[in-house]
Write an enzyme that holds these catalytic residues in place. Structure first.
Site, mmCIF file in Angstrom:
data_model
loop_
_atom_site.group_PDB
_atom_site.id
_atom_site.type_symbol
_atom_site.label_atom_id
_atom_site.label_comp_id
_atom_site.label_asym_id
_atom_site.label_seq_id
_atom_site.Cartn_x
_atom_site.Cartn_y
_atom_site.Cartn_z
ATOM 1 N N MET A 1 0.839 -1.189 0.000
ATOM 2 C CA MET A 1 0.000 0.000 0.000
ATOM 3 C C MET A 1 0.881 1.248 0.000
ATOM 4 S SD MET A 1 -2.704 -1.661 -0.011
ATOM 5 C CE MET A 1 -3.311 -3.253 0.522
ATOM 6 N N ARG B 1 1.765 4.461 -7.753
ATOM 7 C CA ARG B 1 2.761 3.641 -7.101
ATOM 8 C C ARG B 1 3.908 3.299 -8.035
ATOM 9 N NH1 ARG B 1 1.193 -1.231 -3.103
ATOM 10 N NH2 ARG B 1 3.272 -1.857 -2.496
ATOM 11 N N LEU C 1 3.998 -4.944 5.618
ATOM 12 C CA LEU C 1 5.412 -4.569 5.502
ATOM 13 C C LEU C 1 5.934 -4.911 4.114
ATOM 14 C CD1 LEU C 1 6.660 -5.788 8.986
ATOM 15 C CD2 LEU C 1 6.294 -3.424 8.265
ATOM 16 N N GLU C 2 6.604 -3.960 3.496
ATOM 17 C CA GLU C 2 7.143 -4.166 2.151
ATOM 18 C C GLU C 2 8.652 -3.979 2.113
ATOM 19 O OE1 GLU C 2 4.993 -1.747 -0.587
ATOM 20 O OE2 GLU C 2 3.037 -2.469 0.075
ATOM 21 N N HIS C 3 9.277 -3.932 3.286
ATOM 22 C CA HIS C 3 10.716 -3.665 3.337
ATOM 23 C C HIS C 3 11.436 -4.712 4.177
ATOM 24 C CE1 HIS C 3 10.179 0.254 1.404
ATOM 25 N NE2 HIS C 3 9.118 0.388 2.177
#
Length: 567
Positions: free
Chosen positions: A1, A7, A392-394
């Site tokens: 997101m 994006r 979480l994308e990291h």
């Protein structure tokens, strides 16, 4: 997101080849090492002439064969099954701050060779296939504290068996047969951690001088981790298993530890019983990025789970907080808390989402896991949130996030809503950290709403490549999770609410409803049709309630009623 749009600022690989490369974390070139042909091969049993001695193959996927072989009398044959890649590995003692070269001869389609635990950049290389034996090579440099690495080969799910022979690892070090001065002792304090209906997590105390460990289930070796914990999955519900652990280094393997017995949880059940059988999840933006600005009370009634986006990290690793954005027009926190309570009174679940495109909450140790659980619980108590969403994308550490979420569940009780929103790439294989996390907490998990956008083409569960934005893409990728161990009630389809909500991957609401029908009823499918139906499929998710409002509720007015009418 994301907190901004589009994006597309994230550089994304597209196409089948890009998806495969990204999924495996591939590096096709290595460091030019200082190893030469005169240096010894540091691998034990590199040609599989002694069976699988020294090697560990996931889920019993490997065996030695006499044909085809490149040299000698034997070679490795490993067969992917389901979502398993047939990974065969060996832990090797190395020296810090040195260059190493890795090579192998392979046959088959999508065969990989790599090294992990290097302490710098883990490397791998691959071949899409061809006739006869092909040579793969790569190289790496060890980190300042690296004393062992894991060398591995693997195939790709949906592909036939692959073969490997004559592997080499050259660089500074002792060849097999030159014993380490101190062989490892027996691991102590083996204990059972968390259990689900299909997995058991084990923990033990580190052994001085050990470069790795072997985990045994009922006498059969099933894993060879380098750390002091392991999650053994693929187990049968409500079944007892005996586990032992041994330590290994260049001198060999220790005796096995004293046994522990673990019993998996019963299957079934209903995590988060307050959530409808079929539910719609919407992310609510705690910021203004051009979409309709909403107060929480104005979120459309179609949404059963409302994920407040997002929590913020603090300067203390693992800790989160929540800062209400003044752009929303709330006069006070008390007004916002009143809105949360009103939504709950209306039967909605309002949860706090952690992460997003810009979020960076680090949970990678017992201490940070405790901080995450404690700070999330504090937010739940203060604002009335009914659970948490992991977006979480990291970077995901499945071991410590599992610890954090189980600790939070123990505080909140069985009614806690737990959702996740991984990207498509994160759910391509059960070996990914996100997928492992979902399986680790399966017994308390409400739904995984994978983001089926901003990804390009991807592999489906049948091994074919599907283009983003189609019914086939949604159903064939959801099938990976359904076959990989999640219950149908824990699988949701995540899509943007409008063309402005994401860089790519928007589909008309009817595509979403057709995909749900295909999975739940076996109707309205594209060229891909699952081998069975999943009438308990949880539903769908969108980014975001605000973009939906901007598009005159075109998404929720179609998808919401359809989800409620699923069988």
């Amino acid at each position: 997101m994301e907190r901004s749009t589009p994006r597309g600022s994230r550089r994304l690989l597209s196409g089948a080849l890009a998806a495969l490369v990204a999924a495996a974390g591939l590096v096709t070139g290595g460091l030019a090492g200082n190893a030469g042909a005169a240096e010894p091969n540091l691998l034990s049993n590199p040609g599989f002439e002694s069976g699988l001695s020294g090697w560990s193959c996931a889920n019993g996927s490997g065996q030695t064969v006499s044909n085809p072989v490149r040299s000698g009398a034997s070679a490795l044959r490993a067969t992917p099954a389901g979502s398993d890649h047939a990974r065969c590995s060996q832990v090797v003692t190395v020296r810090p701050n040195e260059n190493y070269q890795l090579g192998a001869y392979v046959q088959g389609s999508y065969v990989y060779l790599g090294a992990s635990g290097t302490g710098t950049t883990d490397v791998s290389t691959w071949t899409p296939g061809g006739s006869g034996w092909q040579r793969l090579t790569t190289g790496f440099r060890t980190g300042p504290n690296t004393t062992s690495v894991t060398v591995y080969t693997h195939g790709w799910y949906g592909q036939a068996a692959y073969h490997a022979d004559d592997l080499t690892l050259t660089g500074p070090g002792d060849a097999p047969g030159d014993p380490d001065p101190v062989p490892p002792g027996v691991p102590g304090s083996l204990a059972v951690g968390s259990t689900t209906s299909s997995s058991v997590t084990l923990n033990w105390v580190a052994v001085q001088g050990a470069t790795g460990y072997h985990v045994y289930r009922d006498g059969q070796r099933v894993q060879s981790p380098t750390g002091t914990s392991a999650t053994v999955s693929g187990l049968t519900a409500a079944t007892s298993y005996e586990f032992r652990v041994s330590a290994v280094n260049g001198a060999g393997e220790s005796a096995r530890s004293s046994p522990v017995t673990a019993t998996t949880r019963p299957s079934g059940g209903n995590p988060s019983p307050g959530v409808p059988k079929h539910a719609v999840t919407g992310y609510w933006q705690n910021f203004d990025n051009g979409a309709t600005v909403q107060k929480l009370r104005n979120v459309q009634n179609a949404y059963d789970i409302i994920a407040v986006s997002f929590a913020d990290s603090t300067n203390v690793p693992g800790e989160i907080t929540f800062n209400l954005d003044p752009a929303l027009g709330y006069a006070s926190e008390a007004e916002f808390i009143s809105d949360v309570a009103a939504k709950k009174a209306a039967g909605k679940s309002v949860i706090i989402s952690v992460g997003g495109e810009l979020g960076n909450v680090t949970v990678n140790s017992p201490t940070t896991a405790t901080r995450f659980a404690d700070s999330t619980w504090a937010l739940m108590q203060k604002y009335g949130f009914g659970g948490v969403d992991i977006d979480l994308e990291h970077g995901i550490n499945s071991t410590y996030l599992t610890q954090a979420l189980r600790s939070l569940s123990a505080k909140a009780g069985p009614g806690m809503v737990l959702t996740m929103a991984p990207q498509t790439l994160d759910m391509q294989s059960t070996s990914s950290e996100y997928f492992k996390l979902a399986l680790n907490v399966k017994d308390i998990l409400t739904v995984v709403n994978t983001q089926y956008y901003n990804s390009g083409s991807m592999l489906g569960c049948d091994g074919r490549v599907y283009s983003q934005g189609s019914v086939d893409f949604l159903t064939a990728l959801a099938c990976i999770q359904l076959q990989g161990g999640l219950d149908a009630s824990q699988v949701g389809l995540g899509l943007p609410a409008s063309t402005r909500g994401a860089g790519s991957g928007y589909v008309a609401p009817k595509v979403v409803t057709d995909a749900l029908d295909c999975l739940a009823r076996g109707t309205n499918c594209g060229s891909f049709k699952p081998s069975r139906t999943y009438p308990d499929i949880r539903g769908a998710m969108t980014w975001s309630t605000n973009w939906d409002a901007t598009a005159n509720n075109a998404w929720s007015s179609v998808v919401g009623p359809h989800v409620r009418n699923l069988p």
